[in-house]
Design a protein around this motif. Sequence first.
Motif, PDB file in Angstrom:
ATOM      1  N   LEU A  10       4.805  12.534   2.109  1.00 44.55           N
ATOM      2  CA  LEU A  10       3.685  12.039   1.310  1.00 44.55           C
ATOM      3  C   LEU A  10       3.904  12.448  -0.146  1.00 44.55           C
ATOM      4  O   LEU A  10       4.106  13.631  -0.446  1.00 44.55           O
ATOM      5  N   ILE A  11       3.859  11.456  -1.031  1.00 42.94           N
ATOM      6  CA  ILE A  11       4.160  11.686  -2.447  1.00 42.94           C
ATOM      7  C   ILE A  11       2.954  11.261  -3.278  1.00 42.94           C
ATOM      8  O   ILE A  11       2.592  10.080  -3.306  1.00 42.94           O
ATOM      9  N   ASN A  12       2.321  12.220  -3.910  1.00 43.93           N
ATOM     10  CA  ASN A  12       1.166  11.938  -4.763  1.00 43.93           C
ATOM     11  C   ASN A  12       0.958  13.114  -5.710  1.00 43.93           C
ATOM     12  O   ASN A  12       1.833  13.984  -5.819  1.00 43.93           O
ATOM     13  N   ASP A  21      -7.576  14.568  -7.233  1.00 42.45           N
ATOM     14  CA  ASP A  21      -6.210  14.458  -6.719  1.00 42.45           C
ATOM     15  C   ASP A  21      -6.038  15.261  -5.438  1.00 42.45           C
ATOM     16  O   ASP A  21      -5.343  14.841  -4.507  1.00 42.45           O
ATOM     17  N   GLN A  22      -6.669  16.428  -5.383  1.00 44.15           N
ATOM     18  CA  GLN A  22      -6.596  17.252  -4.172  1.00 44.15           C
ATOM     19  C   GLN A  22      -7.273  16.548  -2.995  1.00 44.15           C
ATOM     20  O   GLN A  22      -6.801  16.616  -1.857  1.00 44.15           O
ATOM     21  N   ALA A  23      -8.378  15.850  -3.271  1.00 42.71           N
ATOM     22  CA  ALA A  23      -9.091  15.127  -2.210  1.00 42.71           C
ATOM     23  C   ALA A  23      -8.229  14.005  -1.646  1.00 42.71           C
ATOM     24  O   ALA A  23      -8.168  13.796  -0.427  1.00 42.71           O
ATOM     25  N   ILE A  24      -7.548  13.272  -2.529  1.00 36.68           N
ATOM     26  CA  ILE A  24      -6.650  12.197  -2.094  1.00 36.68           C
ATOM     27  C   ILE A  24      -5.536  12.767  -1.232  1.00 36.68           C
ATOM     28  O   ILE A  24      -5.239  12.251  -0.148  1.00 36.68           O
ATOM     29  N   ALA A  25      -4.898  13.838  -1.718  1.00 33.75           N
ATOM     30  CA  ALA A  25      -3.758  14.422  -1.003  1.00 33.75           C
ATOM     31  C   ALA A  25      -4.169  14.954   0.363  1.00 33.75           C
ATOM     32  O   ALA A  25      -3.483  14.737   1.370  1.00 33.75           O
ATOM     33  N   ARG A  26      -5.311  15.642   0.424  1.00 36.30           N
ATOM     34  CA  ARG A  26      -5.741  16.189   1.713  1.00 36.30           C
ATOM     35  C   ARG A  26      -6.176  15.090   2.667  1.00 36.30           C
ATOM     36  O   ARG A  26      -5.879  15.137   3.863  1.00 36.30           O
ATOM     37  N   GLY A  27      -6.877  14.082   2.145  1.00 38.07           N
ATOM     38  CA  GLY A  27      -7.286  12.976   3.002  1.00 38.07           C
ATOM     39  C   GLY A  27      -6.093  12.274   3.624  1.00 38.07           C
ATOM     40  O   GLY A  27      -6.077  11.979   4.826  1.00 38.07           O
ATOM     41  N   LEU A  28      -5.082  12.021   2.802  1.00 35.04           N
ATOM     42  CA  LEU A  28      -3.869  11.365   3.293  1.00 35.04           C
ATOM     43  C   LEU A  28      -3.154  12.235   4.322  1.00 35.04           C
ATOM     44  O   LEU A  28      -2.744  11.754   5.387  1.00 35.04           O
ATOM     45  N   SER A  29      -3.027  13.510   4.014  1.00 36.61           N
ATOM     46  CA  SER A  29      -2.362  14.429   4.934  1.00 36.61           C
ATOM     47  C   SER A  29      -3.120  14.549   6.249  1.00 36.61           C
ATOM     48  O   SER A  29      -2.519  14.527   7.336  1.00 36.61           O
ATOM     49  N   ASP A  30      -4.447  14.630   6.164  1.00 35.92           N
ATOM     50  CA  ASP A  30      -5.254  14.785   7.376  1.00 35.92           C
ATOM     51  C   ASP A  30      -5.133  13.574   8.298  1.00 35.92           C
ATOM     52  O   ASP A  30      -5.028  13.716   9.520  1.00 35.92           O
ATOM     53  N   VAL A  31      -5.158  12.363   7.724  1.00 37.11           N
ATOM     54  CA  VAL A  31      -5.135  11.171   8.569  1.00 37.11           C
ATOM     55  C   VAL A  31      -3.782  11.026   9.258  1.00 37.11           C
ATOM     56  O   VAL A  31      -3.713  10.659  10.444  1.00 37.11           O
ATOM     57  N   PHE A  32      -2.685  11.348   8.571  1.00 35.77           N
ATOM     58  CA  PHE A  32      -1.369  11.277   9.224  1.00 35.77           C
ATOM     59  C   PHE A  32      -1.191  12.398  10.248  1.00 35.77           C
ATOM     60  O   PHE A  32      -0.658  12.168  11.342  1.00 35.77           O
ATOM     61  N   SER A  33      -1.656  13.605   9.922  1.00 36.78           N
ATOM     62  CA  SER A  33      -1.546  14.721  10.867  1.00 36.78           C
ATOM     63  C   SER A  33      -2.330  14.434  12.136  1.00 36.78           C
ATOM     64  O   SER A  33      -1.880  14.756  13.247  1.00 36.78           O
ATOM     65  N   SER A  34      -3.494  13.806  11.999  1.00 41.14           N
ATOM     66  CA  SER A  34      -4.328  13.506  13.163  1.00 41.14           C
ATOM     67  C   SER A  34      -3.674  12.496  14.098  1.00 41.14           C
ATOM     68  O   SER A  34      -4.046  12.390  15.272  1.00 41.14           O
ATOM     69  N   ILE A  99       3.961   6.705  -0.748  1.00 41.65           N
ATOM     70  CA  ILE A  99       3.604   7.047  -2.119  1.00 41.65           C
ATOM     71  C   ILE A  99       2.148   6.649  -2.329  1.00 41.65           C
ATOM     72  O   ILE A  99       1.782   5.494  -2.195  1.00 41.65           O
ATOM     73  N   GLY A 100       1.308   7.622  -2.632  1.00 44.77           N
ATOM     74  CA  GLY A 100      -0.117   7.361  -2.811  1.00 44.77           C
ATOM     75  C   GLY A 100      -0.926   8.457  -2.170  1.00 44.77           C
ATOM     76  O   GLY A 100      -0.375   9.407  -1.598  1.00 44.77           O
ATOM     77  N   GLY A 101      -2.237   8.358  -2.264  1.00 45.13           N
ATOM     78  CA  GLY A 101      -2.958   7.424  -3.077  1.00 45.13           C
ATOM     79  C   GLY A 101      -3.081   7.911  -4.514  1.00 45.13           C
ATOM     80  O   GLY A 101      -2.379   8.799  -4.965  1.00 45.13           O
ATOM     81  N   GLY A 102      -4.068   7.318  -5.209  1.00 47.95           N
ATOM     82  CA  GLY A 102      -4.325   7.683  -6.581  1.00 47.95           C
ATOM     83  C   GLY A 102      -3.945   6.587  -7.557  1.00 47.95           C
ATOM     84  O   GLY A 102      -3.309   5.593  -7.194  1.00 47.95           O
ATOM     85  N   GLN A 103      -4.328   6.797  -8.808  1.00 48.87           N
ATOM     86  CA  GLN A 103      -4.076   5.822  -9.869  1.00 48.87           C
ATOM     87  C   GLN A 103      -2.643   5.999 -10.351  1.00 48.87           C
ATOM     88  O   GLN A 103      -2.391   6.526 -11.427  1.00 48.87           O
ATOM     89  N   LYS A 127      15.449   5.143   3.295  1.00 54.61           N
ATOM     90  CA  LYS A 127      14.095   5.422   3.789  1.00 54.61           C
ATOM     91  C   LYS A 127      13.171   4.221   3.604  1.00 54.61           C
ATOM     92  O   LYS A 127      13.300   3.460   2.650  1.00 54.61           O
ATOM     93  N   ARG A 128      12.241   4.104   4.508  1.00 54.23           N
ATOM     94  CA  ARG A 128      11.191   3.098   4.356  1.00 54.23           C
ATOM     95  C   ARG A 128      10.148   3.641   3.383  1.00 54.23           C
ATOM     96  O   ARG A 128       9.781   4.830   3.459  1.00 54.23           O
ATOM     97  N   VAL A 129       9.639   2.800   2.475  1.00 55.47           N
ATOM     98  CA  VAL A 129       8.714   3.250   1.433  1.00 55.47           C
ATOM     99  C   VAL A 129       7.464   2.376   1.443  1.00 55.47           C
ATOM    100  O   VAL A 129       7.548   1.147   1.327  1.00 55.47           O
ATOM    101  N   ILE A 130       6.308   3.038   1.578  1.00 53.95           N
ATOM    102  CA  ILE A 130       5.016   2.359   1.548  1.00 53.95           C
ATOM    103  C   ILE A 130       4.218   2.883   0.365  1.00 53.95           C
ATOM    104  O   ILE A 130       4.107   4.095   0.170  1.00 53.95           O
TER     105      ILE A 130
END
Length: 348
Positions: A10-12, A21-34, A99-103, A127-130
Amino acid sequence: MVWRMKHVLLINEYFSDNVGDQAIARGLSDVFSSKGYLVSNEGFSRSRARVSSADLERQQGFLTGIFSSSVVLKSIYWFLKNFLRVFYASYKTKGAAVIGGGQLILAGSSFAIAMLTWILALKFFGKRVILLSVGVGERFGYYERCLYKISFAMADDIFIRERVGLARLKKEFNVDARFCPDMAYALFAPVRSISEFKVCTVCVTSYDVHVRYAPELDLPILSREQYWEKWAQSLKGYASQGYAIRFAWTTESDRHETIAFLEFMSLGVEFSFFDRELTLSNVMDELSKADIVIAGRMHALILAEICGCKALPWIVSKKIEIFAAEYLSCDARCLREEISSTVDSLGL
């Protein structure tokens, strides 16, 4: 049969001191970890060093002044400083990259060269990139438009976080994409505090944000005192309705603005303020005590929604205007489910 855990990079702006930015990173990490992924994180525009944005500017000093004089020089400076980090992270990752999320599609910054460098490096190593839940800015110059066009052509899929952004991406870059809500909506709320008082939490937005974005709203640029007076009138209205007034913030610049505001203005109302370390967890705990949150930062409003507050946008920019129109009528739980479905559909 040997079961192997899936990996995702995860790249953000994972290492930013900005709570949004921390909220975006944690949200993304949490959904993939789950969903059973083994997650690793890398900073999109900065390394692992936890340096505040203000300290980073001071440290870069003279060189930053020279290189920020043009987007091209800024790109060269960023590339020389970061390309080894980017290529090593791309080489060692064992799975796909998100790559994401965020502006991250933004003019006038180093984000265009960062996007191109990351995607080139990841593709070099197969690598596959989304691009997932990214925001799209405005007013791109020719150079930045070229860098982003090359990047988008190599990406395997692109998801934009605003529906207006989908049209903007098509107009600016002739690229089609799909919608995915802002990743902060993947977060779960803390348990709400029970209070005998109604609480209005006010998140005063930095005056610099007003100066930068007032023209795009066709509004006059106010003096700082005039700007503060508008905030004061708004919060006094809620104080007169019986709300306890409390101040909070999601960025260091907003904290400094709030302190200056409180020192200068004679509000004539009792108030308290957030006095804990600026972290995502602490801010969410703070907002869980509020009934109403007034803010000009998008993720302050998102976190307020998640925490069950009534989120009232302070329209300080087009970004907030668009966010208010697209998101504030939606249920945060429905947006979380849409994020989950989108991640399932990626097939990583």
